[in-house]
Scaffold this motif. Structure first.
Motif, PDB file in Angstrom:
ATOM      1  N   UNK A   1       0.746  -1.083  -0.054  1.00  0.00           N
ATOM      2  CA  UNK A   1       0.066  -0.103   0.026  1.00  0.00           C
ATOM      3  C   UNK A   1       0.875   1.285  -0.087  1.00  0.00           C
ATOM      4  N   UNK A   2       2.055   1.433   0.695  1.00  0.00           N
ATOM      5  CA  UNK A   2       2.829   2.271   0.896  1.00  0.00           C
ATOM      6  C   UNK A   2       3.251   2.666  -0.554  1.00  0.00           C
ATOM      7  N   UNK A   3       3.788   1.560  -1.196  1.00  0.00           N
ATOM      8  CA  UNK A   3       4.523   1.667  -2.541  1.00  0.00           C
ATOM      9  C   UNK A   3       3.749   2.264  -3.448  1.00  0.00           C
TER      10      UNK A   3
ATOM     11  N   UNK B   1       2.211  17.710 -12.401  1.00  0.00           N
ATOM     12  CA  UNK B   1       2.391  18.827 -12.084  1.00  0.00           C
ATOM     13  C   UNK B   1       3.651  19.538 -12.950  1.00  0.00           C
ATOM     14  N   UNK B   2       4.661  18.701 -13.138  1.00  0.00           N
ATOM     15  CA  UNK B   2       5.661  19.212 -13.868  1.00  0.00           C
ATOM     16  C   UNK B   2       5.221  19.453 -15.451  1.00  0.00           C
ATOM     17  N   UNK B   3       4.610  18.532 -15.945  1.00  0.00           N
ATOM     18  CA  UNK B   3       4.068  18.712 -17.285  1.00  0.00           C
ATOM     19  C   UNK B   3       3.376  19.913 -17.602  1.00  0.00           C
TER      20      UNK B   3
ATOM     21  N   UNK C   1       1.654   6.774  -6.765  1.00  0.00           N
ATOM     22  CA  UNK C   1       0.675   7.802  -7.158  1.00  0.00           C
ATOM     23  C   UNK C   1       1.250   9.154  -6.911  1.00  0.00           C
ATOM     24  N   UNK C   2       1.724   9.331  -5.675  1.00  0.00           N
ATOM     25  CA  UNK C   2       2.502  10.546  -5.589  1.00  0.00           C
ATOM     26  C   UNK C   2       3.415  11.069  -6.657  1.00  0.00           C
ATOM     27  N   UNK C   3       4.126  10.263  -7.070  1.00  0.00           N
ATOM     28  CA  UNK C   3       5.266  10.474  -8.204  1.00  0.00           C
ATOM     29  C   UNK C   3       4.478  10.869  -9.231  1.00  0.00           C
TER      30      UNK C   3
END
Length: 310
Positions: free
Chosen positions: A252-254, A267-269, A259-261
């Protein structure tokens, strides 16, 4: 010279007198033994029953002696002391009996230590009936003034408390699995309450008549224990569950990290798209190269100055 006969007569009379005195003393001592009054002294947590039982009186109940009292009664009378405070029947290690064994809902044999607390009903007439029906049969009255019960007291409890207790625990255990009893404190508390609620009725069934000789029950049960083999299997199962939960948490943490990445990249795009709108594609690429330490203005062959000769 004095006559021998008068001397012997005087000696004979003195002997008879001494013999008579001896007989009188012996009779007096015998009378004292026979008519000596009996006494009883009760402690602060004791009461006593008084029965007449002299040489010339029938054995018959007379009265009760309350706590912290001393009383004198007729020669040969009997007194039987019983506890008026809470009594504890301990089962398990160093207790009044061994641990109670039972079978859980799923067929696993378990054992439990604990304490069954109660009061002996010391209402005078009720206590008299208890003594006549049960206490006297087992010699269950106290055999000392230190508040300790007798061997007969424990023998009586093994019938009138221990057996109902076994039945109550066995019946209550049919509602729960061994894992629930061993691992869930809420289930264990309800199981304990189930046992307590059955005790008055089960104890009453052991007694002829409607009298309640035992009252104010309280039950304290320790954590029940399955056999060592079952306990080891349960521990292994719990460890496996813990490892599985740890893996689930790691996965779940992975997923959350991925998802965060993705959100970061989105956001960068979006940021790049906005810069392209402002600078244009070529302008953005030149600015990107400058930001990376590159020279976007490389010379071309058309701009080179060459020496063509004379």
């Amino acid at each position: 010279m004095p006559s021998i006969a008068p001397v012997s007569q005087r000696v004979g009379r003195a002997g008879k007198v001494l013999l008579g005195l001896g007989l009188v003393v012996a009779v007096l001592l015998a009378v004292l033994v026979v008519v000596r009054p009996t006494t009883v002294s009760t402690g602060p947590d004791q009461v006593a029953l008084h029965y007449s039982d002299g040489a010339f009186t029938p054995r018959r109940f007379q009265d009760c002696v309350e706590s912290s009292q001393r009383a004198w009664h007729g020669p040969g009378d009997k007194h039987y002391s019983y506890p008026s405070s809470q009594r504890n029947y301990v089962f398990g290690q160093q207790g009044d009996r061994a641990a109670v064994t039972f079978v859980s809902k799923d067929g696993i044999e378990m054992s439990v230590d604990g304490v069954a607390a109660f009061l002996l009903n010391t209402d005078c007439r009720t206590l008299q009936k208890f003594h006549d029906l049960i206490g006297n049969r087992y010699a269950a009255y106290m055999d000392s003034s230190d508040g300790n019960g007798s061997a007969g007291w424990l023998a009586m409890l093994s019938v009138y408390i221990s057996r109902p207790l076994e039945t109550a625990i066995d019946r209550a255990s049919q509602n729960y699995t061994y894992t629930e009893l061993y691992t869930d404190p809420n289930v264990k508390a309800q199981w304990e309450q189930d046992v307590l609620e059955q005790m008055p009725d089960l104890v009453g069934r052991q007694i002829d008549g409607d009298e309640e000789f035992f009252t104010n029950f309280a039950i304290t049960l320790q954590k029940p224990v399955p056999p060592e083999s079952v306990k080891a299997a349960l521990v292994a199962q719990q460890e496996a569950v813990a490892r599985a939960k740890a893996k689930e948490a790691e996965a779940a943490a992975q997923v959350k990290a991925a998802q965060a990445q993705v959100e970061v990249e989105r956001a960068e795009a979006a940021k790049i798209a906005e810069r392209i709108k402002v600078l244009g594609r070529e302008g953005y690429l030149r600015q990107y190269a400058i930001d990376k330490g590159l020279n976007p203005y490389q010379p071309t062959t058309g701009a080179l100055i060459t020496n063509s000769g004379p």
